[in-house]
Structures are given as structure tokens and as C-alpha cells.
Design a protein around this motif. Structure first.
Motif: not given
Ligand SMILES: Cc1cc2nc3c(=O)[nH]c(=O)nc-3n(C[C@H](O)[C@H](O)[C@H](O)COP(=O)(O)OP(=O)(O)OC[C@H]3O[C@@H](n4cnc5c(N)ncnc54)[C@H](O)[C@@H]3O)c2cc1C
Length: 324
Positions: A314-315, A317-324
Motif C-alpha cells: 500500500p505504501i 502504491k501511494e508513492k507510485a501515484k505520486g510519481m505519475k
């Protein structure tokens, strides 16, 4: 001067990486022993290979024969045994590949030389070959001492050496006539079949999220696909994941799957068996997530997270969202 033979492995018009790794290992051993390294090239129309190898070995010994176009252990054994008898190399190095595993044992029986297979380290003590083998799934290293012999054979595990750039021409090319007088057809090459690619080519990916048996079942696969995509990468896996049909074979990393060298390799729930690690340890950065702090994968990881993947993803995924 004593020689160290390195048997060249080639397939489909290309010299395989294990050859360059063995030449690197052979050169190191040769310089310790006051010996020289010789690339032994068996094939048909292999002039360009010989020139390439001459930039890395002190000598290239070539046997050209139409029967040697494709690897065939019976033919290779006949040619190699005659070269070994003539040149009496101290050691003959063969790759620990499907090709080498087929050839080395029967060559050892024919020559009466000790053979150590799947070596991860090689040295000489006085004139005896010493080898290191990794056993029990990488948990123990065994030091092997061979009996005294005129010559030795060893198969080298792939993926241990990273050969540098070629140094310009080093060695000469010596043509030897083929000892294959009559046609030998105990084993016959029929066809080379490349597995069809139906999805992603994991060998081209710069970021790989790779899952192992530790993910517990196929249910989280879509979630990992999503994580891989959001990081701009692809999803790969260890062999049990393929054996259980959670992902197709083309996603498998390992000696019986694909070799990958991405910029980032994230191993999730993968223990780090050598059959897996050999094929991914060339990655620039390896991140391992595993709940067992003693998992061998941490031995090759640049960053390790000791935790249940369910707490970490989950962490991520959260970080990956921030990379988009
Ligand atoms: C001839 C031959 C060829 C082979 N070829 C290959 C190959 O090409 N590729 C390959 O991968 N293997 C290959 N293997 C198999 C290899 O030996 C291993 O069995 C395999 O790599 C193990 O896969 P794994 O790490 O996914 O599973 P396991 O060894 O079962 O490891 C699972 C890991 O997940 C961890 N884990 C469990 N639950 C969690 C959780 N909730 N969160 C985080 N971590 C968790 C565990 O601590 C464990 O370390 C080959 C074997 C042979 C004999």
C-alpha cells in the motif's frame, strides 16, 4: 606455458554471455598460475566469432566443421578430447548451462579427469584444482579439493563475472583440423524453437516488479500488475509462480527463464535461490521485500525491507501515484 581452455558457447549466430564470463575467470586464473587462456571455438563459418574472441583471450583455437554448426555433445566431446590430448591444458572451463551439463560429465569420464560442476569460485593450490560450490539452495558454500591430475574440468555458474570491454587484439587465431572423419548421428539437431512471446518482453524493461511464491496465491497478481504499471515497469516472477499458473512462462526470471538487467528490480516474496538470482543480479538496483530476514535474496539486494508484503505494497502504491 600451461594453458586454460575456455569452451566457447554460441547459439543462433551469437556468442553467449557465459563465454565472456568464463574468459574473465580464465584470464584471472591464468595470471595466478603463470598460464595463458585459450578460447576453444568449435563451429561452422565462425571466423567473425574468432576475431571477437581474440580481443579477450591469449589464443583462439578454432575447429571448423559443418557437423559443428549446432551444439551436439557427442561431436563436441570427440573434438574437445582430441584437443585436450594434444594441448594438455591444465584446466578446461565449460559453462554450467544446459549445453555444459550435457557435455562435461561424459568428457570427464573419457579423459579420466576430475570434474567440479556449478563452481562459483576456482583456484589452484600447488597444482591441484580447488573449487567453491554453493549448496542447499545457497545456504552453504562447500570447498572442494580435487585429486592430483594431469588436467581438470570445471563448469562455471553463469552470472558471476561481469566482463569488461574488449582490449583490442590480444591473441592469435590457430586453426585446427577437425577430427570428425565420419558422420556421427547418435544425437541430431532438429530445430531451434524460441518460445512465442504473447505479452511483455521482460528482458527489455527498465523497471521490474517481480513476485514469488511468498505472495501466497494468484489473487494479488492484478494488484502487482497495477503497481508495476504505475512505476512504468512490468511484472515478472520466480519459477513456482509459473509452475502454479499464476503467470505465464514468458514472465519467469531465472536459469530456466529469462535473464534480466533492469535499472530497478523489486523482488517481492522471493527467497533468492541461485536459479533465480543468477538471472537478475546484473540489475542496477535490487530492492527485496521479504518477511524472513535470513532470506538469501537480501545477500544480493541493495535495499531490503523485512516485512510482510501486505504492509509494504500500500505504501509503494501511494508513492507510485505520486510519481505519475
Ligand atoms: C533445474 C532448476 C531450474 C530452476 N529454474 C528456476 C528459474 O528459472 N527461476 C526461479 O525463480 N527458480 C528456478 N528454480 C527453482 C528455485 O530453486 C527455487 O525453488 C525458486 O526460485 C523459489 O521461488 P520463490 O523464491 O518464489 O519461492 P520460495 O523459495 O518458496 O520463497 C518464498 C519467499 O517468500 C517469503 N514470504 C512468504 N510470505 C511472505 C509475505 N507475506 N511477505 C513477504 N515475503 C514472504 C518467504 O520468506 C520466502 O523467502 C529452478 C530449480 C531447478 C532445480
Amino acid at each position: 606455458m600451461a594453458e586454460i581452455f575456455v569452451l566457447v558457447e554460441h547459439r543462433q549466430g551469437k556468442i553467449r554471455d557465459i563465454t565472456f564470463e568464463m574468459l574473465e575467470a580464465g584470464e584471472k586464473l591464468a595470471s595466478q598460475q603463470g598460464a595463458s587462456s585459450t578460447a576453444v571455438l568449435l563451429g561452422h563459418n565462425v571466423k567473425s566469432f574468432a576475431e571477437e574472441l581474440a580481443t579477450r583471450a591469449s589464443k583462439v583455437l578454432v575447429v571448423e566443421d559443418a557437423q559443428l554448426q549446432h551444439f551436439n555433445s557427442s561431436l563436441y566431446q570427440k573434438v574437445l578430447s582430441s584437443l585436450i590430448t594434444k594441448y594438455q591444458p591444465l584446466l578446461t572451463l565449460i559453462g554450467h548451462t544446459a549445453f555444459g551439463m550435457d557435455l562435461a560429465p561424459s568428457l570427464s569420464v573419457e579423459m579420466g579427469f576430475p570434474l567440479v560442476t556449478d563452481c562459483i569460485g576456482l583456484s589452484f593450490e600447488e597444482s591441484r584444482l580447488k573449487a567453491v560450490r554453493s549448496v542447499y539452495g545457497g545456504k552453504v558454500n562447500a570447498n572442494i579439493s580435487t585429486r592430483e591430475s594431469k588436467g581438470y574440468l570445471a563448469t562455471l555458474r553463469p552470472g558471476l563475472y561481469s566482463p569488461g570491454a574488449p582490449e583490442g587484439k590480444k591473441g592469435g587465431i590457430v586453426m585446427e583440423s577437425s577430427p570428425l572423419q565420419e558422420k556421427i548421428d547418435i544425437k541430431k539437431f532438429i530445430e531451434y524453437i524460441e518460445a512465442p512471446l504473447t505479452g511483455e518482453d521482460i528482458t527489455q524493461a527498465e523497471i521490474i516488479v517481480s513476485v514469488g511464491q511468498g505472495i501466497g496465491g494468484p489473487e494479488p497478481i492484478p494488484m502487482f500488475e497495477e503497481v508495476a504499471r504505475s512505476l512504468g515497469g512490468v511484472l515478472a516472477c520466480s519459477r513456482p509462480v509459473v509452475d502454479r499458473n499464476w503467470l505465464p512462462k514468458e514472465r519467469q526470471v531465472g536459469i530456466s527463464g529469462k535473464t534480466v538487467k533492469p535499472k530497478i528490480y523489486i523482488a517481492i516474496g522471493i527467497s533468492g535461490a541461485f536459479q533465480h538470482v543468477t538471472a537478475m543480479q546484473g540489475s542496477d538496483t535490487i530492492i527485496a521485500i521479504n518477511k524472513d530476514p535470513r532470506a538469501p535474496i537480501f545477500g544480493v539486494a541493495d535495499y531490503g525491507i523485512v516485512d510482510d508484503f501486505q504492509n509494504v505494497i500500500p505504501i509503494l502504491k501511494e508513492k507510485a501515484k505520486g510519481m505519475k
